[in-house]
Design a protein around this motif. Structure first.
Motif, PDB file in Angstrom:
ATOM      1  N   ALA A   1       0.847  -1.191   0.000  1.00 44.61           N
ATOM      2  CA  ALA A   1       0.000   0.000   0.000  1.00 44.61           C
ATOM      3  C   ALA A   1       0.884   1.242   0.000  1.00 44.61           C
ATOM      4  O   ALA A   1       2.017   1.214   0.489  1.00 44.61           O
ATOM      5  CB  ALA A   1      -0.894  -0.013   1.234  1.00 44.61           C
ATOM      6  N   PRO A   2       0.408   2.341  -0.569  1.00 48.06           N
ATOM      7  CA  PRO A   2       1.214   3.564  -0.568  1.00 48.06           C
ATOM      8  C   PRO A   2       1.434   4.079   0.847  1.00 48.06           C
ATOM      9  O   PRO A   2       0.616   3.843   1.740  1.00 48.06           O
ATOM     10  CB  PRO A   2       0.369   4.542  -1.392  1.00 48.06           C
ATOM     11  N   VAL A   3       2.538   4.769   1.054  1.00 52.35           N
ATOM     12  CA  VAL A   3       2.793   5.411   2.334  1.00 52.35           C
ATOM     13  C   VAL A   3       1.858   6.611   2.452  1.00 52.35           C
ATOM     14  O   VAL A   3       1.692   7.376   1.496  1.00 52.35           O
ATOM     15  CB  VAL A   3       4.262   5.871   2.434  1.00 52.35           C
ATOM     16  N   THR A   4       1.243   6.770   3.601  1.00 53.28           N
ATOM     17  CA  THR A   4       0.347   7.907   3.834  1.00 53.28           C
ATOM     18  C   THR A   4       1.098   9.000   4.574  1.00 53.28           C
ATOM     19  O   THR A   4       1.692   8.758   5.626  1.00 53.28           O
ATOM     20  CB  THR A   4      -0.894   7.494   4.638  1.00 53.28           C
ATOM     21  N   LEU A   5       1.083  10.192   4.006  1.00 49.56           N
ATOM     22  CA  LEU A   5       1.741  11.353   4.601  1.00 49.56           C
ATOM     23  C   LEU A   5       0.663  12.371   4.969  1.00 49.56           C
ATOM     24  O   LEU A   5      -0.084  12.843   4.113  1.00 49.56           O
ATOM     25  CB  LEU A   5       2.739  11.961   3.614  1.00 49.56           C
ATOM     26  N   LEU A   6       0.591  12.701   6.232  1.00 52.36           N
ATOM     27  CA  LEU A   6      -0.393  13.663   6.727  1.00 52.36           C
ATOM     28  C   LEU A   6       0.193  15.066   6.673  1.00 52.36           C
ATOM     29  O   LEU A   6       1.262  15.319   7.240  1.00 52.36           O
ATOM     30  CB  LEU A   6      -0.767  13.312   8.173  1.00 52.36           C
ATOM     31  N   ALA A   7      -0.483  15.980   5.987  1.00 50.90           N
ATOM     32  CA  ALA A   7      -0.059  17.378   5.946  1.00 50.90           C
ATOM     33  C   ALA A   7      -0.970  18.160   6.890  1.00 50.90           C
ATOM     34  O   ALA A   7      -2.089  18.539   6.535  1.00 50.90           O
ATOM     35  CB  ALA A   7      -0.155  17.940   4.527  1.00 50.90           C
ATOM     36  N   LEU A   8      -0.503  18.357   8.122  1.00 49.09           N
ATOM     37  CA  LEU A   8      -1.294  19.003   9.167  1.00 49.09           C
ATOM     38  C   LEU A   8      -0.944  20.488   9.211  1.00 49.09           C
ATOM     39  O   LEU A   8       0.172  20.859   9.568  1.00 49.09           O
ATOM     40  CB  LEU A   8      -0.996  18.346  10.521  1.00 49.09           C
ATOM     41  N   GLY A   9      -1.889  21.323   8.835  1.00 50.53           N
ATOM     42  CA  GLY A   9      -1.575  22.738   8.791  1.00 50.53           C
ATOM     43  C   GLY A   9      -2.804  23.629   8.768  1.00 50.53           C
ATOM     44  O   GLY A   9      -3.883  23.252   9.228  1.00 50.53           O
ATOM     45  N   ASP A  10      -2.612  24.804   8.187  1.00 51.40           N
ATOM     46  CA  ASP A  10      -3.670  25.812   8.136  1.00 51.40           C
ATOM     47  C   ASP A  10      -3.993  26.165   6.689  1.00 51.40           C
ATOM     48  O   ASP A  10      -3.937  25.295   5.819  1.00 51.40           O
ATOM     49  CB  ASP A  10      -3.240  27.045   8.957  1.00 51.40           C
TER      50      ASP A  10
END
Length: 214
Positions: free
Chosen positions: A29-38
């Motif tokens: 499965a693809p790696v999941t990258l969370l972009a936590l921002g505004d």
């Protein structure tokens, strides 16, 4: 007799093929990258295709990286807001995350000690969930004075040191204060500005992804 022999051989061959298919490893499965921002993350004022997470995912795929970048940006969010909704963001079960919060703390002149505490709590929670983190720094507006600006910058440096995570010093590096790369409000990047942000951050994002075990 020959027909029976042919059918028998065909069935044996089919069975062997089916066995090979069944035991072949499934595609990872693809790696999941969370972009936590505004708003800088969510893509305020931009077509969806030009938002930071979308451009970052495209740039990573162009590098041969199988990565899904989750847009967890909320316009107007402070570091406290990011912390408050972190459980919701973790529902995507990311293996990696970029924490890009604090711009609104700076615009509101909020306490830098609270900024540091919120960022620390966010990263601690992510690390507790086994998520590898890259912290994206921010600069305070110059009108708040050099003392506030230094304390603001130090909040990111201290958290990165305490939590042992990489720090990308300035999320808007190469874009801030450049009219050609910002929208009319002078605060939010254009699509071209986002492309600059992605290009400059990409090497550190790749290093982050390299920390994830295959």
């Amino acid at each position: 007799m020959r027909r029976r022999s042919f059918i028998k051989k065909s069935l044996v061959a089919y069975g062997a093929l089916a066995f090979i298919v069944n035991v072949s490893p499934a595609r990872a499965a693809p790696v999941t990258l969370l972009a936590l921002g505004d708003s800088l993350t969510v893509g305020y004022g931009l077509p969806a295709a030009e938002a930071f997470p979308v451009q970052l995912e495209a740039a990573l795929k162009a590098k041969g990286r199988d990565v899904r970048v989750v847009n967890a940006g909320v316009s107007g969010d402070t570091s406290a807001g990011g912390l408050a909704r972190l459980d919701w963001a973790l529902a995507d079960k990311p293996q990696t995350a970029i924490v890009a919060l604090g711009a609104n703390d700076g615009l509101r002149g909020l306490d830098t000690n609270r900024l540091r505490a919120n960022l620390d709590a966010i990263i601690a929670k992510l690390q507790g969930a086994g998520v590898k983190v890259l912290l994206a720094g921010m600069e305070a507006p110059p009108n708040l004075g050099p003392e506030y600006g230094q304390a603001f910058r130090a909040a990111y440096t201290q958290v990165a040191k305490d939590r042992g995570v990489a720090l990308y010093p300035f999320f808007l590096d190469g874009v801030a204060a450049n009219p050609a790369l910002n929208q009319k409000d002078g605060l939010h990047p254009t699509g071209a500005g986002v492309a600059v942000m992605v290009g400059r951050m990409l090497p550190m994002v790749e290093k982050l992804l390299d920390q994830v075990r295959p």
